[in-house]
Structure formats: structure tokens, C-alpha cells
Enzyme design. Structure first.
Site, PDB file in Angstrom:
ATOM      1  N   LYS A   1       0.825  -1.206   0.000  1.00 20.19           N
ATOM      2  CA  LYS A   1       0.000   0.000   0.000  1.00 20.19           C
ATOM      3  C   LYS A   1       0.862   1.261   0.000  1.00 20.19           C
ATOM      4  O   LYS A   1       0.568   2.226  -0.725  1.00 20.19           O
ATOM      5  CB  LYS A   1      -0.916  -0.005   1.231  1.00 20.19           C
ATOM      6  N   ASP A   2       1.923   1.261   0.804  1.00 19.59           N
ATOM      7  CA  ASP A   2       2.796   2.440   0.860  1.00 19.59           C
ATOM      8  C   ASP A   2       3.478   2.677  -0.495  1.00 19.59           C
ATOM      9  O   ASP A   2       3.623   3.825  -0.937  1.00 19.59           O
ATOM     10  CB  ASP A   2       3.854   2.256   1.949  1.00 19.59           C
ATOM     11  N   ILE A   3       3.902   1.603  -1.143  1.00 19.17           N
ATOM     12  CA  ILE A   3       4.519   1.737  -2.463  1.00 19.17           C
ATOM     13  C   ILE A   3       3.513   2.297  -3.459  1.00 19.17           C
ATOM     14  O   ILE A   3       3.832   3.181  -4.273  1.00 19.17           O
ATOM     15  CB  ILE A   3       5.075   0.374  -2.928  1.00 19.17           C
TER      16      ILE A   3
ATOM     17  N   ASN B   1       3.115   5.944  -3.231  1.00 20.83           N
ATOM     18  CA  ASN B   1       4.283   6.691  -3.691  1.00 20.83           C
ATOM     19  C   ASN B   1       4.519   6.585  -5.190  1.00 20.83           C
ATOM     20  O   ASN B   1       5.524   7.096  -5.695  1.00 20.83           O
ATOM     21  CB  ASN B   1       5.547   6.180  -2.973  1.00 20.83           C
TER      22      ASN B   1
ATOM     23  N   GLU C   1       7.391 -13.136  -0.249  1.00 22.25           N
ATOM     24  CA  GLU C   1       6.983 -14.447   0.257  1.00 22.25           C
ATOM     25  C   GLU C   1       6.643 -14.236   1.714  1.00 22.25           C
ATOM     26  O   GLU C   1       7.463 -13.761   2.501  1.00 22.25           O
ATOM     27  CB  GLU C   1       8.112 -15.474   0.083  1.00 22.25           C
TER      28      GLU C   1
ATOM     29  N   CYS D   1       7.869 -21.054   7.143  1.00 17.00           N
ATOM     30  CA  CYS D   1       6.617 -20.641   6.507  1.00 17.00           C
ATOM     31  C   CYS D   1       5.930 -21.819   5.828  1.00 17.00           C
ATOM     32  O   CYS D   1       4.738 -21.765   5.534  1.00 17.00           O
ATOM     33  CB  CYS D   1       6.866 -19.521   5.508  1.00 17.00           C
TER      34      CYS D   1
END
Length: 597
Positions: free
Chosen positions: A330-332, A335, A348, A382
Site C-alpha cells: 500500500k505504501d509503495i 508513492n 513471500e 513458513c
């Protein structure tokens, strides 16, 4: 008919083509490929940048790569003695101090944090924490190093990583393993899989995959033309954000973009600082130019936030939590107007991996594979099996087997090689996992049939715990735990299809899944039902243990972008292709043949 030529030009092209064919047939015989040594792509990919400074004098192919042979560490073996000596030496020398490394310069700020040994809470190392000013210095240094690094012939770039793999597997094997064991709580076998074999595999196979990428060239050339493709590095820098649980992932997140000519700013995890720093030192010893991989430990929200706020941010290579990755995405996006290009975002993240058992399965194999997948490295993978769906016709035998085998598991510090389960990584993880266990103890629709105890008086130890629930939406069936806790749901044996559908929608993740059956049609049918439930799917095998060069790793849905670490697919994310068409013959006229009367 040739597109874009006049009638008169066609005869000229035919004559030129015939002449070229005659010259080709009488050319000197080429050197056999086996006599050459690193990749043919050097000229095609880099001649425009570096012909004068770095003449290309051969077509090269890298040496054949193989998976790093695994050592056993059996009692009395020379590798066991060597590893025990490395552990003793590291413990005697601790605590170490790890600097920030920018352009090869070791930087100290005075703001110091600690990495603890989770087996006994002692200080393994202290490390410097960078601030935004140092981060910006690292970005500037990486950008200055970019042109020369991208222009370096691929043969030389590949040689650096191939040499690093040899240094790791021989000179530094036990030192890096000791740092991984003491700092990240791995037993000897898990450290061997990770810090020795997998990291060496990443470096070797990435060189092979990079060569394969560069070899992908246009298959057609019209007469009088030569078509080719360059695989350029991305404009700007790549931000690598690595996790604590795999030293190999830390090494790969930075080096995979780097081998394709990119420069990288690496933010290591606080609980993997020492092993990651050793990885950096190995790469520098192997010849990696100092500004190509900048090492910036420190506060993650501050440093990562500032990095993705830079106009020169070109990509994110991330392994960590789903929540953090979603926030960064979201931040990318917010911007995007300030960037030169659309950044590549590769991640991942989490998993809620399952073993799906069919009524025809071999109970003994289900037990052994599930114990190993759920509890190796304390479930801090993971890919670890966190939930299992068992048919009621097999449940009594599988239940008895799980309880019996769980009793054989020894829990304790990493220096005792007989311990299968060692500590979880830190107090935060211990408290989180403890909370899940206590929730199950208090629940009316769940029962703990094995384990359920824990102790953090000396280190962060949790007994492998098996929960059985009658609620298909029980908290430990749906939420990622990242610890040695397995939850089982027993289903009616004749409701396999319905249970596959239930399991597929129970979790938002889609990382790994294992299907057990002796009935081949059941394997085919179950694999189809669970087609999108996992990026790595196993038949009659545990859900962990992907090997570079054998099973490219990654998942989709909430588990990440499925760009497959350990495969050429991942490397393609770190290049921007340029198609080049070179014309050898003049155009006689601008008119089309159809324009003539």
C-alpha cells in the site's frame, strides 16, 4: 513477401542473403561448447556498455551446477567434530560486534542493539543501528556503484557468486552454521540444510538461471536484420528485507537481484544479524564490489519506510509477515507518482500449511511426515505443517502413532545434537505461541493430546503440541502460529471432497500443502480439488523441504506473489528487457509495394 520493402529492394536483399549464406557455409569451424567456460551472453548483453573497457573475447558457459552435498553430523563423523569446535569457539568469543556496512566501510553510530542466543538468552552479538541519514548514504553509494556493476561482464558477475558458494561450503561452512545455530536456534541438521546447502545452492543455481535468462533471444531474424534482447538491471536500487528463520533467504534476497546487475540495500532481521553479516563478508571476499550490497541493520519501520519513499526505489524483495507486506504494498502504491518506473514487488509471506489425508493413506507415513513437518525447527518455517485433516477410518492408528512419536522428541539447546526441537526465536514468539496453547486448553471444542507445556526460565522452549478440534474454524486451524503447534480436524472418511473444499477456504494462505493417499485416482482427484491451495504441492511427502533447483518455492493468495525463489522466474523480476533490431541494408524508398501502379 518481406514486410516494409519495395519490389526493387527485395532483389537486393535476396542477393545479400545468398552472399551471407555462402560466407556462413565457408566460415571456420567454431570451438566446441565444452571447451568454453562461463556464459555466451557477455557480448550480446553487455557489449554496448563495456566493449572498450571490458572486451569480450569468448562465448562462455558456467560450470555445471549441482546441489550441495549434505553432511550427516552423525556421532563420530569429522563434520560433527568440526561443527562442535566452531560452536565452542564462537561461544568463547561472544559477544561479537556487527557494524553497519556502506560502500564496504564499517560504520558505528553508538546506537547499539543486541542479538540473543535463544537457547540461553546470552548475548551473541551487538550491532549498530542505522538511521535515515545513513540509509540515504547507502542508497547514494549503491546508485553510484550501479553503472559499473551492470556493465561488468556476466562471466565476472557469475564468478563472484560461484566463488562465494565454494567459500561457504568449504572455508566458512561451520562458522556460518554455528552463527545460525546459536543466533537463530537451529539444530545441526536444520543449520546444514539452511546456512550451508541452501545458500550455496542459491548462489550456484542463480548463476545458471541467469545464464538461461540471457540466452532467451528472438528466434527469428529477417534477411538484412539482427534481432537481440538485453536484460537490463532496474533503474534505481532494490530493497531486500529478510527474515530471521533462514540464513539462506537473507543471502538470496540480496544476491538474486544483484547477479542480474542490480544494486541492493539489505535490511537484515534483528535475530539473524551475525549470520547475515558473515554472508556479506563472504560475498566481499569473493569479489563483490563494495557498494553493490549495502548492509543496513536498524529499526525496520523507519528504514524500510524511508527506502520506499526514495524516488530511486526500484523494487522490493521481501520475506516476512503478510501484514507487513500488505502495508508495504500500500505504501509503495501511494508513492507511485514519485518513482521513475513501476517498482517490482516480490514477497513471500505467511502460511497455514496442511496435510490432507485420504482414507487410503499409509498411516505410518502420515505420522512420520507430519511429525517432521510440524515440529522441525520448532514450526518456524513458513512451509511447516500447522493443520492436518485426518479421515476417521485412520484416526485411531494415526492418533496413537502421533502420541508415541511425539514422546520421542527431545527438546533443549542447540549444542546438544540429540535435541530435535530447540528454542523458538525470542520472547515475543514464545508469548504468542503460549497464548495459542492456553486458548486451546480453555476451549470446550478442542483437546490437547500431546505437549502443551513450555518454559522460558533459561531459553525459549516449547514442547511440541498437538491439538484436536471438532470445530473446523477453530482459532489454531485458521491463524498462523509459527511455532511447534499442530491442529488436527477429524473428518468422515467418505467426505473427502467436502473436506478438501472446507480446508481450501479455511485459510487465506496458499503456500504449501501435502496430500497423502495410496490410491492414485485419489491423488489425481485431490490435487485437482486443491489446485490453488498451495504454490508448493506434495504427494505422499511432508509440506516442508523445498530444494533449490528441484522445487521452486513460493505461494499465492496471502502467502505472497509466488515468484519462486530458486528459479529463473524470480530472476526475471529483476530485469527490464530491451529489444534491439539492427538493420544492415539501406532502405531504397519509403513507399510500400502496394503503392506502385
Amino acid at each position: 513477401m518481406l514486410r516494409g520493402t519495395t519490389v526493387g529492394a527485395r532483389s537486393t536483399l535476396r542477393l545479400a542473403a545468398r552472399a551471407a549464406t555462402a560466407a556462413y557455409k565457408t566460415r571456420p569451424a567454431p570451438l566446441p561448447l565444452r571447451s568454453l567456460s562461463v556464459s555466451f551472453l557477455s557480448y550480446r548483453t553487455h557489449h554496448l556498455y563495456s566493449t572498450m573497457a571490458n572486451p569480450q573475447l569468448g562465448l562462455f558457459t558456467i560450470p555445471a551446477v549441482e546441489n550441495e552435498p549434505m553432511k550427516s553430523y552423525a556421532p563420530g563423523s569429522p563434520e560433527r567434530a568440526a561443527l562442535q569446535a566452531a560452536l565452542a569457539e564462537m561461544q568463547a568469543q561472544a559477544p561479537f560486534h556487527v557494524p553497519i556496512v556502506i560502500n564496504g566501510e564499517q560504520i558505528k553510530t553508538g546506537k547499539v542493539a543486541q542479538q540473543l542466543n535463544p537457547s540461553d538468552k546470552s548475548v551473541l552479538c551487538t550491532y549498530e543501528e542505522a538511521d535515515v541519514a545513513l540509509l540515504n548514504k547507502a542508497i547514494d553509494g549503491a546508485l553510484k556503484a550501479r553503472a559499473a556493476w551492470e556493465a561488468m561482464p556476466f562471466a565476472d558477475r557469475a564468478a563472484i557468486f560461484l566463488k562465494a558458494a565454494d567459500l561457504l561450503s568449504q572455508k566458512y561452512r561451520y562458522k556460518v552454521m554455528a552463527a545460525t545455530m546459536l543466533g537463530q536456534g537451529k539444530n545441526a541438521w536444520q543449520a546444514e540444510i539452511d546456512a550451508a546447502a541452501e545458500l550455496a545452492d542459491f548462489w550456484r543455481f542463480n548463476a545458471q538461471y541467469a545464464q538461461d535468462v540471457y540466452k532467451q533471444q528472438p528466434i527469428k531474424n529477417a534477411p538484412g536484420n539482427w534481432n537481440r534482447v538485453e536484460y537490463r538491471s532496474l533503474e534505481g536500487f532494490i530493497l531486500a528485507v529478510s527474515p530471521f528463520n533462514f540464513t539462506a533467504i537473507g543471502g538470496n534476497l540480496g544476491s538474486a537481484p544483484a547477479i542480474m546487475g542490480n544494486v541492493v540495500v539489505w535490511k537484515p532481521a534483528p535475530a539473524a544479524i551475525l549470520s547475515n553479516y558473515l554472508v556479506l563478508e563472504i560475498l566481499h571476499e569473493a569479489g563483490l564490489p563494495k557498494g553493490v550490497l549495502q548492509f543496513i541493520p536498524g529499526d525496520a519501520p523507519t528504514l524500510v519506510g524511508a527506502a520506499i519513499d526514495s524516488p530511486d526505489f526500484a523494487g522490493l524483495h521481501f520475506t516476512g509477515s503478510t501484514a507487513v507486506f500488505k502495508k508495504l504494498w500500500k505504501d509503495i502504491a501511494m508513492n507511485v507518482d514519485k518513482y521513475k518506473n513501476y517498482p517490482r514487488v516480490v514477497g513471500e509471506t505467511g502460511g497455514k500449511n496442511m496435510h490432507m489425508v485420504h482414507k487410503s493413506a499409509d498411516p505410518r507415513q502420515v505420522v512420520l511426515q507430519t511429525i517432521r513437518s510440524a515440529f522441525e525447527y520448532q514450526g518456524q518455517k513458513c512451509s511447516a505443517c500447522s493443520r492436518a485433516y485426518i479421515p476417521d477410518n485412520l484416526w485411531p492408528e494415526i492418533k496413537a502413532g502421533l502420541i508415541a512419536e511425539a514422546k520421542r522428541i527431545k527438546v533443549g539447546p542447540v549444542t546438544d545434537f540429540t535435541n530435535f526441537v530447540t528454542p523458538v526465536i525470542n520472547q515475543f514468539a514464545f508469548d504468542k505461541i503460549k497464548g495459542f496453547i492456553e486458548y486451546a486448553k480453555a476451549a470446550k471444542d478442542a483437546e490437547i493430546i500431546s505437549g502443551g507445556t513450555y518454559d522460558d526460565s533459561k531459553g525459549y522452549f516449547i514442547q511440541p503440541t498437538i491439538i484436536v478440534t471438532t470445530n473446523p474454524a477453530f482459532k489454531t486451524l485458521t491463524d498462523e502460529i509459527f511455532g511447534p503447534v499442530l491442529t488436527i480436524y477429524v473428518y468422515p472418511a467418505d467426505q473427502f471432497d467436502e473436506t478438501c473444499a472446507l480446508a481450501d477456504k479455511t485459510s487465506p494462505y496458499a503456500l504449501t500443502c501435502a496430500l497423502f493417499a495410496t490410491d492414485r485416482q485419489a491423488l489425481v482427484h485431490g490435487a485437482n480439488l486443491l489446485r490453488h491451495a498451495a504454490g508448493n504441492f506434495y504427494l505422499n511427502d511432508k509440506s516442508t523441504g523445498a530444494v533449490v533447483g528441484q522445487q521452486p518455492f513460493g505461494g499465492s493468495r496471502a502467502s505472497g506473489t509466488n515468484d519462486k525463489a530458486g528459479a529463473a522466474m524470480n530472476l526475471l523480476r529483476w530485469v527490464s528487457a530491451r529489444a534491439i533490431k539492427e538493420n544492415f541494408l539501406p532502405l531504397p524508398d519509403f513507399l510500400y509495394p502496394s503503392n506502385h501502379q
